[in-house]
Design an enzyme around this catalytic site. Structure first.
Site, PDB file in Angstrom:
ATOM      1  N   HIS A  14       0.737  -1.248   0.081  1.00  0.00           N
ATOM      2  CA  HIS A  14       0.193   0.054   0.067  1.00  0.00           C
ATOM      3  C   HIS A  14       0.869   1.179  -0.068  1.00  0.00           C
ATOM      4  CE1 HIS A  14      -3.660   2.052   1.504  1.00  0.00           C
ATOM      5  NE2 HIS A  14      -2.985   3.177   1.200  1.00  0.00           N
ATOM      6  N   HIS A  16       1.618   5.403  -1.704  1.00  0.00           N
ATOM      7  CA  HIS A  16       1.228   6.643  -2.435  1.00  0.00           C
ATOM      8  C   HIS A  16       2.395   6.995  -2.987  1.00  0.00           C
ATOM      9  CE1 HIS A  16      -3.094   6.503  -0.728  1.00  0.00           C
ATOM     10  NE2 HIS A  16      -2.469   6.182   0.037  1.00  0.00           N
ATOM     11  N   LYS A 100      -9.136  -0.730  -6.478  1.00  0.00           N
ATOM     12  CA  LYS A 100      -9.115  -0.357  -4.951  1.00  0.00           C
ATOM     13  C   LYS A 100     -10.578   0.495  -4.789  1.00  0.00           C
ATOM     14  CE  LYS A 100      -8.004   1.507  -1.182  1.00  0.00           C
ATOM     15  NZ  LYS A 100      -6.698   2.237  -0.800  1.00  0.00           N
ATOM     16  N   HIS A 137     -10.140   0.764   1.286  1.00  0.00           N
ATOM     17  CA  HIS A 137     -10.044   1.478   2.457  1.00  0.00           C
ATOM     18  C   HIS A 137     -11.438   1.331   3.026  1.00  0.00           C
ATOM     19  CE1 HIS A 137      -9.007   5.429   4.214  1.00  0.00           C
ATOM     20  NE2 HIS A 137     -10.153   5.265   4.574  1.00  0.00           N
ATOM     21  N   HIS A 175      -4.492  -0.527   5.557  1.00  0.00           N
ATOM     22  CA  HIS A 175      -4.116  -0.120   6.676  1.00  0.00           C
ATOM     23  C   HIS A 175      -5.155  -0.316   7.911  1.00  0.00           C
ATOM     24  CE1 HIS A 175      -7.007   2.575   4.478  1.00  0.00           C
ATOM     25  NE2 HIS A 175      -6.140   3.404   3.839  1.00  0.00           N
ATOM     26  N   ASP A 248       1.578   2.501   3.627  1.00  0.00           N
ATOM     27  CA  ASP A 248       0.464   3.875   3.327  1.00  0.00           C
ATOM     28  C   ASP A 248       1.418   5.240   3.252  1.00  0.00           C
ATOM     29  OD1 ASP A 248      -1.728   5.186   2.865  1.00  0.00           O
ATOM     30  OD2 ASP A 248      -2.150   5.322   4.910  1.00  0.00           O
TER      31      ASP A 248
END
Ligand code: NCD
Ligand code: ZN
Length: 347
Positions: A14, A16, A100, A137, A175, A248
């Protein structure tokens, strides 16, 4: 006392890295220690189609340091209008590793997310048939629900029904942030697995809010209580196959983090594997680090583990405070910047 540990190269399930200037600045930190990473699709505009996925993967490859063997794994941002045929083509052609789900308005850049769960059923049915992974999420954004209960309510209201309607669909609750979540995952494995961040293993909400408001501890799902943190540490260090690494890491410019309505997300890639090693060391569980960081994730995704290795040593170093970014974003502060980190990657 163990002072040195060699494990198979980890993957980040995970991550970004954003796009353009921000991606060029932050991607090298991940590429240096990880074999692969799941790239989150919450760009502006998001990565919603196979064509957008191909273009994003090309920009990511171009942002990698010379000679890097790192592999970006691209995901498709699910909306009310996602076309199951496009998802299927994207999966079969090796563009998309998974899809996702962001419930609309749950977190950073999720405004285009799902508003009506009935509308995504055709996509989920197709993914179940294809054996394609579903990344979630998991927070319920109903304004009547307390922000600290969003994960628990999402599990009850959304996730449990989805696992029953699509029993062949392999899911990742990303997460993971609560004790209730840990208990749920144990009961729902192996259909459902969960990634755990370094900061949910280290922080509780008193760290975040108890000594002045620390915007650099603000992320979604929000940091929770000490019993939640302890349950997550217990889960991660158990070695159980349903728990695996997902940083994350989510860089934002300083301006966005310190705005009156501040952005959620912590940039931890520069200290991620070192922080996990520290947590596992503190729990006397360094022998379980490889399972969590390098084996359980690939198994849940149906991929082979990496062949290369990395070695960490007990060695103090000071984490950099910030990362420079070309262009208007200018700089992003680094999670644990300025702190002494007791573990270091040496090869
Ligand atoms: C992430 C981001 O900044 O994109 N923020 C965060 O607080 N974790 C989005 C997310 O994963 O929720
Ligand atoms: Zn995220």
């Amino acid at each position: 006392m163990i002072d040195r540990i060699t494990i198979r190269k980890p993957d980040d399930w995970h991550l970004h890295v954003r796009d353009n200037d921000m991606m060029r600045a932050c991607l090298p930190y991940t590429a240096r220690n990880f074999g692969r990473a799941i790239f989150m699709p919450n760009l502006l505009p998001p990565v919603r189609t196979m064509a957008e996925g191909i273009a994003y993967r090309e920009r990511a490859m171009a942002a990698l340091p010379e000679g890097s063997t790192f592999q970006p794994l691209i995901t498709c941002y699910l909306t009310d209008d996602t076309d199951p045929d496009d998802v299927e083509r994207g999966f079969k052609e090796g563009v998309f590793t998974g899809v996702k789900l962001y419930p609309a308005n749950a977190t950073t850049n999720s405004a285009a997310g799902v508003t009506d769960f009935a509308k995504i059923e055709r996509v989920l049915a197709r993914m179940e048939k294809l054996g394609m992974r579903f990344l979630i999420h998991g927070e319920e954004v109903d304004p009547a629900i307390d922000v600290f209960d969003r994960e628990a309510v999402f599990i009850e209201r959304r996730l449990i029904p989805m696992t029953k309607n699509f029993p062949g669909l392999k899911i990742i609750l990303e997460h993971l942030s609560s004790k209730i979540g840990v208990e749920y995952i144990r009961s729902a494995a192996p259909q459902v697995g969960a990634s755990i961040t370094p900061y949910h293993l280290q922080l509780n909400r008193t760290d975040w809010l108890g000594w002045g408001n620390k915007p650099y501890m603000y992320c979604m799902p929000v940091i929770k209580t000490e019993p939640d943190r302890l349950a997550l540490r217990d889960a991660a260090t158990s070695g159980d196959a349903c728990f695996f690494l997902g940083t994350d890491s989510a860089p934002h410019s300083v301006a966005k983090k310190l705005a009156v309505v501040g952005a959620a997300g912590l940039f931890n890639a520069p200290v991620a594997i070192e922080t996990y090693a520290q947590v596992f060391d503190e729990e006397g569980a360094l022998d379980k680090l490889e399972a969590f960081a390098s084996l359980n994730g690939p198994r849940h995704y149906g991929l082979p583990p990496n062949e290369e290795t990395i070695t960490l040593e007990r060695q103090n170093w000071v984490a950099p405070e910030e990362m420079k970014v070309e262009g208007p974003e200018e700089r992003a502060l680094i999670y644990r910047g300025g702190e002494v980190i007791p573990w270091r990657v040496v090869s």
